[in-house]
Design a protein around this motif. Structure first.
Motif, mmCIF file in Angstrom:
data_model
loop_
_atom_site.group_PDB
_atom_site.id
_atom_site.type_symbol
_atom_site.label_atom_id
_atom_site.label_comp_id
_atom_site.label_asym_id
_atom_site.label_seq_id
_atom_site.Cartn_x
_atom_site.Cartn_y
_atom_site.Cartn_z
ATOM 1 N N LYS A 183 0.821 -1.215 0.000
ATOM 2 C CA LYS A 183 0.000 0.000 0.000
ATOM 3 C C LYS A 183 0.856 1.267 0.000
ATOM 4 C CE LYS A 183 -3.934 -2.111 2.365
ATOM 5 N NZ LYS A 183 -4.887 -2.016 3.510
ATOM 6 N N ASN A 184 2.019 1.181 -0.640
ATOM 7 C CA ASN A 184 2.871 2.346 -0.834
ATOM 8 C C ASN A 184 2.710 2.845 -2.257
ATOM 9 O OD1 ASN A 184 3.992 2.317 1.763
ATOM 10 N ND2 ASN A 184 5.446 0.726 1.161
ATOM 11 N N THR A 185 2.751 4.147 -2.423
ATOM 12 C CA THR A 185 2.582 4.757 -3.732
ATOM 13 C C THR A 185 3.906 5.342 -4.183
ATOM 14 O OG1 THR A 185 0.291 5.283 -3.214
ATOM 15 C CG2 THR A 185 1.283 6.452 -5.048
ATOM 16 N N HIS A 186 4.284 5.060 -5.425
ATOM 17 C CA HIS A 186 5.529 5.559 -5.989
ATOM 18 C C HIS A 186 5.225 6.428 -7.199
ATOM 19 C CE1 HIS A 186 7.826 2.683 -3.527
ATOM 20 N NE2 HIS A 186 6.857 1.826 -3.815
ATOM 21 N N VAL A 187 5.957 7.516 -7.326
ATOM 22 C CA VAL A 187 5.896 8.373 -8.515
ATOM 23 C C VAL A 187 7.239 8.257 -9.213
ATOM 24 C CG1 VAL A 187 5.580 10.697 -9.392
ATOM 25 C CG2 VAL A 187 4.254 9.923 -7.427
ATOM 26 N N SER A 188 7.221 7.709 -10.399
ATOM 27 C CA SER A 188 8.477 7.438 -11.105
ATOM 28 C C SER A 188 9.142 8.731 -11.563
ATOM 29 C CB SER A 188 8.198 6.532 -12.304
ATOM 30 O OG SER A 188 7.320 7.178 -13.215
ATOM 31 N N ASP A 189 10.497 8.707 -11.588
ATOM 32 C CA ASP A 189 11.330 9.807 -12.111
ATOM 33 C C ASP A 189 11.115 11.108 -11.362
ATOM 34 O OD1 ASP A 189 12.440 8.126 -14.046
ATOM 35 O OD2 ASP A 189 10.776 8.504 -15.425
ATOM 36 N N LEU A 190 10.627 11.055 -10.133
ATOM 37 C CA LEU A 190 10.403 12.276 -9.354
ATOM 38 C C LEU A 190 11.697 12.652 -8.629
ATOM 39 C CD1 LEU A 190 8.020 14.189 -8.687
ATOM 40 C CD2 LEU A 190 7.722 12.890 -6.585
ATOM 41 N N THR A 191 11.984 13.948 -8.578
ATOM 42 C CA THR A 191 13.205 14.420 -7.924
ATOM 43 C C THR A 191 13.066 14.297 -6.417
ATOM 44 O OG1 THR A 191 13.604 15.976 -9.720
ATOM 45 C CG2 THR A 191 14.783 16.351 -7.656
ATOM 46 N N VAL A 192 14.047 13.622 -5.814
ATOM 47 C CA VAL A 192 14.071 13.422 -4.368
ATOM 48 C C VAL A 192 15.362 14.026 -3.836
ATOM 49 C CG1 VAL A 192 14.039 11.746 -2.502
ATOM 50 C CG2 VAL A 192 12.715 11.319 -4.584
ATOM 51 N N VAL A 193 15.259 14.830 -2.779
ATOM 52 C CA VAL A 193 16.410 15.551 -2.238
ATOM 53 C C VAL A 193 16.600 15.144 -0.782
ATOM 54 C CG1 VAL A 193 17.448 17.803 -1.789
ATOM 55 C CG2 VAL A 193 15.982 17.484 -3.788
ATOM 56 N N ASP A 194 17.812 14.725 -0.424
ATOM 57 C CA ASP A 194 18.158 14.480 0.979
ATOM 58 C C ASP A 194 18.381 15.816 1.682
ATOM 59 O OD1 ASP A 194 18.089 11.705 0.720
ATOM 60 O OD2 ASP A 194 20.132 11.657 -0.053
ATOM 61 N N VAL A 195 17.782 16.002 2.829
ATOM 62 C CA VAL A 195 17.868 17.270 3.563
ATOM 63 C C VAL A 195 18.429 16.997 4.952
ATOM 64 C CG1 VAL A 195 16.035 18.431 2.304
ATOM 65 C CG2 VAL A 195 15.456 17.024 4.273
ATOM 66 N N GLN A 196 19.155 17.994 5.468
ATOM 67 C CA GLN A 196 19.794 17.881 6.772
ATOM 68 C C GLN A 196 19.403 18.997 7.730
ATOM 69 O OE1 GLN A 196 21.519 15.253 7.590
ATOM 70 N NE2 GLN A 196 21.443 14.360 5.529
ATOM 71 N N SER A 197 18.730 20.049 7.241
ATOM 72 C CA SER A 197 18.409 21.189 8.102
ATOM 73 C C SER A 197 17.141 21.857 7.599
ATOM 74 C CB SER A 197 19.565 22.202 8.124
ATOM 75 O OG SER A 197 19.747 22.767 6.844
ATOM 76 N N VAL A 198 16.594 22.714 8.463
ATOM 77 C CA VAL A 198 15.383 23.458 8.103
ATOM 78 C C VAL A 198 15.673 24.451 6.982
ATOM 79 C CG1 VAL A 198 13.594 24.996 8.994
ATOM 80 C CG2 VAL A 198 14.483 23.172 10.444
ATOM 81 N N LYS A 199 16.871 25.018 6.969
ATOM 82 C CA LYS A 199 17.216 25.996 5.935
ATOM 83 C C LYS A 199 17.179 25.362 4.550
ATOM 84 C CE LYS A 199 20.069 28.984 8.870
ATOM 85 N NZ LYS A 199 21.409 29.574 9.077
ATOM 86 N N GLU A 200 17.660 24.129 4.444
ATOM 87 C CA GLU A 200 17.624 23.456 3.148
ATOM 88 C C GLU A 200 16.187 23.263 2.680
ATOM 89 O OE1 GLU A 200 19.802 19.864 3.288
ATOM 90 O OE2 GLU A 200 21.679 20.779 3.954
ATOM 91 N N VAL A 201 15.309 22.841 3.598
ATOM 92 C CA VAL A 201 13.908 22.641 3.220
ATOM 93 C C VAL A 201 13.247 23.973 2.882
ATOM 94 C CG1 VAL A 201 11.721 21.655 3.948
ATOM 95 C CG2 VAL A 201 13.850 20.628 4.707
ATOM 96 N N ALA A 202 13.584 25.030 3.619
ATOM 97 C CA ALA A 202 13.019 26.354 3.326
ATOM 98 C C ALA A 202 13.431 26.814 1.925
ATOM 99 C CB ALA A 202 13.474 27.359 4.376
ATOM 100 N N PHE A 203 14.669 26.554 1.550
ATOM 101 C CA PHE A 203 15.125 26.902 0.206
ATOM 102 C C PHE A 203 14.337 26.132 -0.851
ATOM 103 C CE2 PHE A 203 17.867 25.908 -3.431
ATOM 104 C CZ PHE A 203 18.140 27.198 -3.894
ATOM 105 N N LEU A 204 14.114 24.835 -0.610
ATOM 106 C CA LEU A 204 13.345 24.029 -1.563
ATOM 107 C C LEU A 204 11.891 24.483 -1.630
ATOM 108 C CD1 LEU A 204 14.751 20.490 -0.693
ATOM 109 C CD2 LEU A 204 15.376 21.939 -2.621
#
Length: 763
Positions: free
Chosen positions: A578-599
């Motif tokens: 029951k997991n849903t996958h979207v093919s070829d979607l951009t996935v970004v590893d994040v380490q801080s709130v600032k990185e997510v805020a930029f995205l």
């Protein structure tokens, strides 16, 4: 069945039975059968029996009866072996049948015992449920009782506050009167001290007169009798002055009455000073007269008549002094009486002040006790509300319902005077406080109850506190989905994203990320390590767009043309878990709130927005933010995998109100179609239909695990208080009620191993 092995014994070749004397087999090593066969334990199949029965004797010579007899004897011997084997098989089958019957009876008995235990357990569970319902009812009654006690305590506290204020006012007035009386008392003390000084001077003056009289006695031998009389009069004056001094001493002990006699005392002191000045003038005159008398005494022998006249003048002056002393005595007595009266009044005021202070202290203790009881009642109310929320959330999780929060945005400055109070109201009863909302249309009132209702004055922080536990569940390994629904301009994007540049107005997405990173930092001390991945997409005109893709031109061209074009193909796939996958979607590893805020900023700039008559900056697509969490505890080897989906749906709108044309018209039609598909899914879930139309739109197919799986799902229904939006607000509230009634299954914690790849899992 013939040919079935018994007790796992292997079957030898049939040649052992059928003409075994031609084979090179020795005697079998197996123990002999019960039939006494020479060939050991033998088993037969259907083919063996048929071959034995259909065997024909080999006759080389028809008339060789000896050979025929031997063959027949061998054939009969093999038939006996087969018959004995079947007898043994039948006996073993009967024994096995008896064993199976006994085991069947035991199984039936155990089944009956299990059914009986199940009935007993069911009765125990029913009794527990009834007891829990009674406890819940008693808790509600206690809560209502505490609420009434709280209201009564509040009213009594208000009354006590008013009484306290009046008491403080009266105390302030008494304090002012007391300070004024003390000031007047000090002034009267100063006046009394000045009077004492004046009387000392008078005493000195009398002493000087006595000395003068002594001189007269020594010098005037002829006027000795007259001088003695004057001396007696002087002694009388001294006694009267001593009495005046005692009266003054008494007047000093009674000082407080002089507070009301200030003006009179001032006038009397002025009069006394004038009289004192007159006495001094008289003294000077008398001194001059004494000098005159001294000069005349030398001539006294010559003229005794002159000394007699002068002695008469002295007698007259002594009489005048006596009269003045009597007048002063009467005035001092009057002052003494006034001082005694003032002292009595001051004692009465002191007693009343002490009684007032005691009463005030009692009232203060009562107020403190009421405040303590009020604080206890408020604490019990808060704890009861927490318990109610916890039980409510537990019930919803057990039922698998979709939780629904309702939020009413405030009126904007350009929307004119506030009419929200006439259209929307909030029940204040104990059951519906904070959970109920009422909307009035054409004089008819429509009532709705949700898990939580936020009034227009609710802050972003208050809203986030209510969903913070859901965000924590994502870190604990659950699938969590929160989406905002409502008409265009109802505040969905503000709820999810907030207002850029104003930290106090941050939305749910930035606040959720801050909480996750803070919790991740705190859990490091317990051995937990987390990896976070972020993906963002939008569904625009039934087409998926990757908002973090670096190839913007191809995606934009594909969206404008409405065809796949040369860009990437984004396909939605569901797996067995029951997991849903979207093919070829951009996935970004994040380490801080600032990185997510930029995205987030990058995604906001890439998102499709447009201007309509209902909203200056209307979102023209469904925005999906996904955070996938993988955690591992190195000390316990425990692994969790959670997913947090935060979705800002495009707003529903009527073409007659939005005035959309051209591309905006296509966008509106696509948005309304996907939201209509969402409604169809919700209605099917509410009816528990066998077929749920998830595939009718990209949005519902993407949200399939959230709406029909093991996810913790919450919907924000945003409504506008504007008069012209009343119809849309009512439709949104009705849809939210249907959503709240849907049961999607019990949430399940995911502790499976790591399956990270370049395709992100949704819901």
């Amino acid at each position: 069945m013939v040919g079935t092995p018994i007790n796992g014994r292997a079957r030898p070749a049939f040649a052992v039975v059928n003409g075994g004397h031609d084979q090179q087999h020795g005697p079998s090593s197996d123990p002999p059968s019960n039939a006494g066969s020479d060939y050991g334990v033998i088993e037969f199949t259907r083919e063996d029996v048929e071959a034995l029965l259909n065997e024909k004797s080999k006759r080389k010579d028809r008339f060789n009866y000896k050979e025929r007899c031997e063959n027949m004897a061998d054939y009969i011997k093999r038939l006996k072996v087969c018959i004995r084997w079947f007898q043994d098989l039948e006996i073993s089958y009967s024994l096995e049948q008896e064993k199976l019957k006994s085991s069947l009876e035991l199984a039936q008995q155990k089944c009956m015992e299990i059914e009986l235990l199940l009935k007993i357990k069911e009765e125990e569970l029913n009794s527990i449920i009834v007891e829990m319902r009674r406890n819940c009812t008693s808790l509600q009654e206690k809560l209502i009782k505490e609420e009434t006690e709280r209201s009564a305590a509040t009213e009594s506290l208000v009354q006590e506050k008013e009484a306290r204020i009046n008491l403080e006012r009266s105390q302030t007035a008494l304090t002012e009167d007391l300070s004024r009386a003390q000031r007047e008392l000090e002034s009267s003390n100063q006046k009394i001290s000045s009077l004492n000084e004046m009387y000392k001077r008078l005493q000195d003056y009398i002493t000087s007169l006595q000395q003068y009289n002594g001189k007269l006695h020594s010098e005037l031998s002829t006027a000795e009798e007259e001088l003695k009389r004057v001396e007696k009069e002087k002694a009388t004056v001294v006694e009267s002055l001593t009495m005046l001094k005692g009266q003054l001493t008494l007047s000093m002990s009674s000082q407080e009455e002089t507070t009301k006699q200030k003006d009179a005392l001032t006038i009397e002191v002025t009069t006394l000073r004038g009289e004192l000045q007159q006495v001094r003038d008289d003294r000077d005159r008398q001194l001059s007269q004494v000098q005159t008398l001294t000069t005349e005494l030398a001539k006294f022998k010559d003229s005794s008549e002159k000394s007699g006249s002068e002695l008469g003048n002295l007698t007259i002056k002594a009489s005048e002094l006596e009269a003045k002393c009597a007048l002063q005595d009467s005035k001092i007595k009057a002052l003494q009486e006034q001082l005694e009266t003032a002292e009595k009044k001051l004692q009465v005021s002191d007693i009343s002040a002490i009684e007032t202070r005691i009463e005030f202290e009692g009232q203060q203790k009562l107020v403190n006790e009421l405040q303590r009881r009020l604080a206890d009642a408020e604490y019990k109310v808060i704890e009861g509300e927490k318990l109610r929320k916890s039980l409510h959330n537990t019930i919803l999780e057990l039922k698998g319902n979709i939780r629904v929060f309702c939020r009413v945005r405030p009126l904007l400055p350009d929307e004119g005077c506030s009419t929200e109070g006439k259209i929307i109201s909030y029940p204040t009863s104990m059951e519906a406080a904070g959970r109920g909302i009422e909307l009035t249309q054409s004089g008819q009132k429509h009532s709705f109850t949700f898990d939580r209702v936020f009034a227009p004055d609710a802050s972003q922080e208050e809203v986030f506190i209510e969903i913070s536990q859901l965000v924590q569940s994502a870190l604990d390994g659950y699938k969590v989905c929160i989406f905002a629904y409502g008409q265009t301009g109802s505040g969905k994007t503000y709820t999810m994203m907030g207002r850029p540049g104003q930290p106090e107005e941050k939305g749910l997405i930035p606040r959720s990320l801050e909480q996750i990173f803070q919790t991740r930092q705190a859990l490091q001390a317990q051995g937990w390590k987390y990896e976070l991945q972020v993906s963002m997409l939008e569904i625009y005109n039934e087409t998926i767009r990757d908002l973090l893709s670096t190839n913007k031109s191809s995606d934009a061209a594909r969206v404008e043309n409405g065809t796949p074009g040369s860009g990437k193909q984004y396909a939605i796939k569901h797996d067995a878990n029951k997991n849903t996958h979207v093919s070829d979607l951009t996935v970004v590893d994040v380490q801080s709130v600032k990185e997510v805020a930029f995205l987030l900023n990058q995604a906001a700039n890439s998102r499709s927005v447009g201007k309509t008559q209902m909203n200056e900056q209307s979102s023209r697509s469904h925005f999906v933010f996904t955070l996938r969490i993988y955690g591992v505890n190195e000390s316990t080897d425990q692994q969790v995998q959670g997913i947090l989906n935060l979705i800002d749906l495009a707003g529903s709108e009527r073409l007659s109100k939005s005035g959309s044309t051209g591309d905006r018209l296509k966008e509106t039609q696509a948005i309304n179609k996907s939201l209509s598909s969402l409604s169809d899914v919700i209605f099917a879930l509410a009816k528990k239909d066998d077929h749920i139309p998830f595939r009718n739109s990209k949005l519902t197919y993407l949200l399939q695990p959230c709406l029909g799986g093991d996810s913790k799902t919450l919907m924000f229904v945003n409504i506008s208080p504007e008069q012209s939006s009343m119809g849309e607000s009512l439709c949104s509230l009705r849809f939210a009620s249907r959503v709240n009634a849907c049961e999607i299954g019990t949430p399940r914690r995911h502790i499976n191993g790591r399956t990270f790849d370049s395709r992100l899992t949704y819901c």
